[in-house]
Write a protein that holds these residues in place. Structure first.
Motif, mmCIF file in Angstrom:
data_model
loop_
_atom_site.group_PDB
_atom_site.id
_atom_site.type_symbol
_atom_site.label_atom_id
_atom_site.label_comp_id
_atom_site.label_asym_id
_atom_site.label_seq_id
_atom_site.Cartn_x
_atom_site.Cartn_y
_atom_site.Cartn_z
ATOM 1 N N UNK A 174 0.829 -1.204 0.000
ATOM 2 C CA UNK A 174 0.000 0.000 0.000
ATOM 3 C C UNK A 174 0.863 1.253 0.000
ATOM 4 N N UNK A 175 1.897 1.259 0.831
ATOM 5 C CA UNK A 175 2.778 2.430 0.878
ATOM 6 C C UNK A 175 3.460 2.656 -0.462
ATOM 7 N N UNK A 176 3.867 1.583 -1.121
ATOM 8 C CA UNK A 176 4.532 1.701 -2.417
ATOM 9 C C UNK A 176 3.574 2.251 -3.468
ATOM 10 N N UNK A 177 2.321 1.790 -3.438
ATOM 11 C CA UNK A 177 1.327 2.246 -4.412
ATOM 12 C C UNK A 177 1.134 3.754 -4.322
ATOM 13 N N UNK A 178 1.038 4.282 -3.092
ATOM 14 C CA UNK A 178 0.777 5.709 -2.952
ATOM 15 C C UNK A 178 2.021 6.564 -3.147
ATOM 16 N N UNK A 179 3.176 5.942 -3.211
ATOM 17 C CA UNK A 179 4.375 6.670 -3.612
ATOM 18 C C UNK A 179 4.438 6.800 -5.133
ATOM 19 N N UNK A 180 3.857 5.813 -5.817
ATOM 20 C CA UNK A 180 3.936 5.777 -7.279
ATOM 21 C C UNK A 180 2.739 6.420 -7.965
ATOM 22 N N UNK A 181 1.547 6.340 -7.321
ATOM 23 C CA UNK A 181 0.326 6.788 -7.993
ATOM 24 C C UNK A 181 -0.437 7.793 -7.138
ATOM 25 N N UNK A 182 -1.161 8.679 -7.817
ATOM 26 C CA UNK A 182 -2.027 9.635 -7.130
ATOM 27 C C UNK A 182 -3.308 8.932 -6.688
ATOM 28 N N UNK A 183 -4.080 9.603 -5.824
ATOM 29 C CA UNK A 183 -5.352 9.035 -5.384
ATOM 30 C C UNK A 183 -6.304 8.849 -6.562
ATOM 31 N N UNK A 184 -6.308 9.799 -7.491
ATOM 32 C CA UNK A 184 -7.188 9.694 -8.653
ATOM 33 C C UNK A 184 -6.822 8.485 -9.511
ATOM 34 N N UNK A 185 -5.545 8.203 -9.619
ATOM 35 C CA UNK A 185 -5.115 7.041 -10.400
ATOM 36 C C UNK A 185 -5.546 5.747 -9.712
ATOM 37 N N UNK A 186 -5.418 5.695 -8.387
ATOM 38 C CA UNK A 186 -5.821 4.500 -7.644
ATOM 39 C C UNK A 186 -7.315 4.249 -7.801
ATOM 40 N N UNK A 187 -8.116 5.331 -7.840
ATOM 41 C CA UNK A 187 -9.564 5.186 -7.984
ATOM 42 C C UNK A 187 -9.941 4.447 -9.263
ATOM 43 N N UNK A 188 -9.109 4.551 -10.287
ATOM 44 C CA UNK A 188 -9.421 3.906 -11.563
ATOM 45 C C UNK A 188 -9.365 2.383 -11.474
ATOM 46 N N UNK A 189 -8.717 1.876 -10.427
ATOM 47 C CA UNK A 189 -8.626 0.427 -10.260
ATOM 48 C C UNK A 189 -9.805 -0.140 -9.471
ATOM 49 N N UNK A 190 -10.629 0.739 -8.901
ATOM 50 C CA UNK A 190 -11.773 0.271 -8.129
ATOM 51 C C UNK A 190 -12.963 0.034 -9.048
ATOM 52 N N UNK A 191 -13.744 -1.005 -8.799
ATOM 53 C CA UNK A 191 -14.889 -1.314 -9.670
ATOM 54 C C UNK A 191 -15.967 -0.244 -9.599
ATOM 55 N N UNK A 192 -16.655 -0.033 -10.721
ATOM 56 C CA UNK A 192 -17.756 0.925 -10.789
ATOM 57 C C UNK A 192 -19.073 0.291 -10.364
ATOM 58 N N UNK A 193 -19.025 -0.914 -9.912
ATOM 59 C CA UNK A 193 -20.216 -1.669 -9.521
ATOM 60 C C UNK A 193 -20.926 -0.941 -8.375
ATOM 61 N N UNK A 194 -22.184 -0.549 -8.607
ATOM 62 C CA UNK A 194 -22.959 0.135 -7.571
ATOM 63 C C UNK A 194 -23.900 -0.847 -6.886
ATOM 64 N N UNK A 195 -23.976 -0.745 -5.570
ATOM 65 C CA UNK A 195 -24.769 -1.694 -4.793
ATOM 66 C C UNK A 195 -25.422 -0.986 -3.613
ATOM 67 N N UNK A 196 -26.725 -1.214 -3.453
ATOM 68 C CA UNK A 196 -27.482 -0.711 -2.305
ATOM 69 C C UNK A 196 -28.196 -1.893 -1.666
#
Length: 248
Positions: A174-196
């Motif tokens: 996790x620490x390495x990821x945030x040294x290499x990528x911005x928060x906006x870039x990390x968001x692109x790896x999260x699924x767009x699946x919406x659930x309620x």
């Protein structure tokens, strides 16, 4: 100066109830999040998601997984503030029960909802309302069926690969990821699946509403039922969604 405020809708005035500059039991509030108010208006229960990270740093809070969040109570008459629950991991949505005998608190990064009793024989006690949710819960709101709507900020892929579950036990990655990528870039790896989800008053699953591709709503963070419709808010999308409950 930030904090909890209130003001008459027509007067155009805002009264500061509580400043985030004021330490509460030795710690200042940094990420004041959601609130729920008793019917008589005297007690305000609210979450401070972190005493370290602010709203704009929510992904850092998710990735770090710190347990510095709190559930607090503000008395509008005495002006006193009390810590009801401490050492929470990203406490988020909060909702009083209809009988006002307990409060539900979404613990986002733990994929669970805690219950804290504010009256009755269990007053001052806490337990798990529901755990191992299929996503990471954000806000909680009452449903007309007597239960609760819970929106998932993002899902956990089960079965399948969940990025957040994978990283939860690997702090060095996790620490390495945030040294290499911005928060906006990390968001692109999260699924767009919406659930309620709709949960019963005891935490049982009643039904679920899905948007697998995020075509109608993404990153749903707020759900409100009114007149046989659900109104959906998002912490990323710049619009509100409306869903007819008669069509699902």
């Amino acid at each position: 100066m930030t904090g909890r405020s209130r003001g008459p809708r027509t007067a155009g005035e805002v009264t500061l109830l509580l400043s985030s500059d004021t330490p509460i039991e030795g710690r200042k509030m940094s990420f004041v999040n959601d609130l729920t108010i008793t019917r008589d208006g005297r007690k305000i229960y609210f979450t401070d998601s972190s005493s370290k990270w602010q709203r704009r740093d929510y992904l850092l809070l998710v990735m770090e997984g710190t347990d510095d969040g709190r559930l607090l109570e503000y008395d509008t008459e005495t002006k006193e503030v009390k810590v009801l629950l401490d050492q929470l991991r990203f406490p988020n949505g909060v909702q009083l029960s209809p009988a006002e005998d307990f409060i539900l608190v979404a613990e986002t990064t733990m994929a669970r909802i805690r219950r804290f009793y504010v009256s009755g024989l269990m007053k001052g006690g806490a337990d798990l309302f529901v755990e191992n949710l299929p996503g990471f819960p954000d806000n909680i709101r009452p449903s007309s069926s007597g239960g609760y709507w819970v929106c998932m900020a993002t899902i956990r892929s089960t079965p399948g690969f969940s990025v957040l579950d994978f990283l939860s036990e690997r702090p060095s990655i996790k620490r390495m990821i945030f040294k290499l990528f911005s928060q906006e870039m990390v968001m692109k790896f999260l699924p767009w699946y919406s659930l309620v989800l709709e949960l019963s008053d005891s935490g049982a699953f009643w039904r679920s509403l899905h948007d697998p591709d995020g075509q109608a709503a993404i990153y749903v963070s707020e759900v409100h039922e009114h007149d046989r419709h659900l109104y959906l808010g998002s912490f990323k999308a710049p619009f509100l969604g409306r869903l007819s409950l008669q069509s699902v």
